[in-house]
Design a protein around this motif. Sequence first.
Motif: not given
Lengths: 399, 210
Positions: A157-159, B1-11
């Motif tokens: 896909d592209f946008r 498409m891979r799942p939406i990835r969320i990065a959390l700050t440790k600590g």
Amino acid sequence: MNKYEKMTPQGTRDLLFEECDIRRNIETGLSAMFKSRGYKKVITPTLEFFDVFDRPSAGMKPEDIYIFPDYAGRLMVLRPDSTMPIARIAATRLRNADLPLRLYYNQRVFRRAKSYSGHSDEATQSGIELIGSNGLSADLEVIVTALDALERCGTGDFRLEICHAGFYKALIGSLRADKEKTEAISELIETKNFAALNDLLSELPENDAARVLRDLPRLFGGREVLEKAAALCEKEEELAPLRYLDELYGKLSQICLEDKISIDLGLVHRNNYYTGVVFRGFVEGSGLTVLSGGRYDKLIGEFGRNLPAIGFGVEIDALAAVALNGELKPAPAPDVLIYGEKGCEAQAIAHMRLLTQQGLICENSLATSEASAVKYAKGIGINRMDSVSETGVTTKRID
Amino acid sequence: MRPIRIALTKGRLENRALNLFQTMGLDCTGMIKKGRKLILPVEDYQVVLAKAADVITYVEHGACDIGIVGKDTIMECDAKVYEMTDLGFGKCCFALAGKKGVDFYAGHSEKIIATKYPNVAKKFFEEKDMDVNIIKIEGSVELAPLLGLADAIVDIVETGNTIRENDLEVIEKIVPISARVIVNIASMKLHKEEIEAFLADVELAKEIME
């Protein structure tokens, strides 16, 4: 003392084999497409005078550019951008050429990336510039070419996201904030920082422009964004860019491209040469902006010839990374290994020339015996070996 | 498409983020019982835990789509990301602090500033047109003026207890800090619906938590 003879400088790297192939495929594909639409290639020098890029409209900080003095102490740079050198050409060597000019390029640019940020200092960009026309037709041509470039190079896909530099300029103009505040507001809109934008705008006298600016980071999505924005605006200089984008959107819908187009009125470029429609492209699999461009009607004038223009550049390295998707697929083995017996070296090479003319990929064996040539062919997966001797050529299948 | 990835700050921000996710109605079992796993499934999302500066790096490159990180680190890193929501927790502020009772601005010698945030310190003094010598310190910055290495520090101050207990005082507050939601620019465009849905849930949870 440390010697750096075994490594490449930070931000640069060697490209090997399939990495080169994939890049070349993308580059030749794009070049062929540009050429088929009447664009002609230019190559500008890797070394330029700093003066070409030393202008407020360039939006480039000296610390981001490779600068060094030449033999006479004049400041030189490694080309950080291709549009400005092309503007220079349009205003000088091509000053008497018939308009419009359709130019394309495929060359490297150099910028200093932050240390250890993972970004490259050296990037190949491929793009077009359409010079000498400021009509809707020119904008449409370049935007559709940008969409086709994304479709051709992306693997999914592209946008393409579109905005108009005139809209933001009109808003910020009627805000009557000082230069520092204007800069800060631009940055907050660019990063969609709603909270801080609200705080900053509430320090300023409330007017219509402030109200629209407050909503600007939210104004992105489909065509409905233009209606929403128009409902908030009253001034003609704000409404005109919106009407223009709507007209453009309508034209793109006619060729069934509207689902690849989005509008982001918060696409605010700080200090740069764009004056009209601006756009940038994204492809699935890359977190970077892989295409950017827009209309710049004043830049060539800075070089002495008033000409409107529009263009875009594609980031070849980012697209190559998507195409490789993290894995390097080994290039296929040659079709034929050619082994010449002792005394038949010249005949072997002659035979190789013959086969390559027929389109086969050949490798000239450097083994000292036929047995070791067979072993080599097996090892790298070559399926056919041609042995050349005094009596002629014998073809063997290798399994 | 891979799942939406969320990065959390440790600590410091980790528990507050967990709390936020639970308020959003997400099943966080995967985060609570994480063991040694580095990528944690939370319903349709993938959650990773990282150091603050790395959260920004992952999001800027698009390795993660969304990040939760302090404004302090955002200011120090100067990355190209969208900073979409002020979460209102993890509040503290950047401050200039020095030895109690000493007039920092007195005299005309160049001041030495110790800090974990050299870019923030540099910008602060540039705005004052002050030439200072900034030294980067990795650990307890408060030590530097006490040991005579620096005249003052630029650091985040939460309660001010560490500062007071060590005979230091805040000379000037620089800017308030709190946790933010950041989003990768390309992800915002390519996965607008999913990300806007997440952000809307965050806004709702924020109201409940207040």
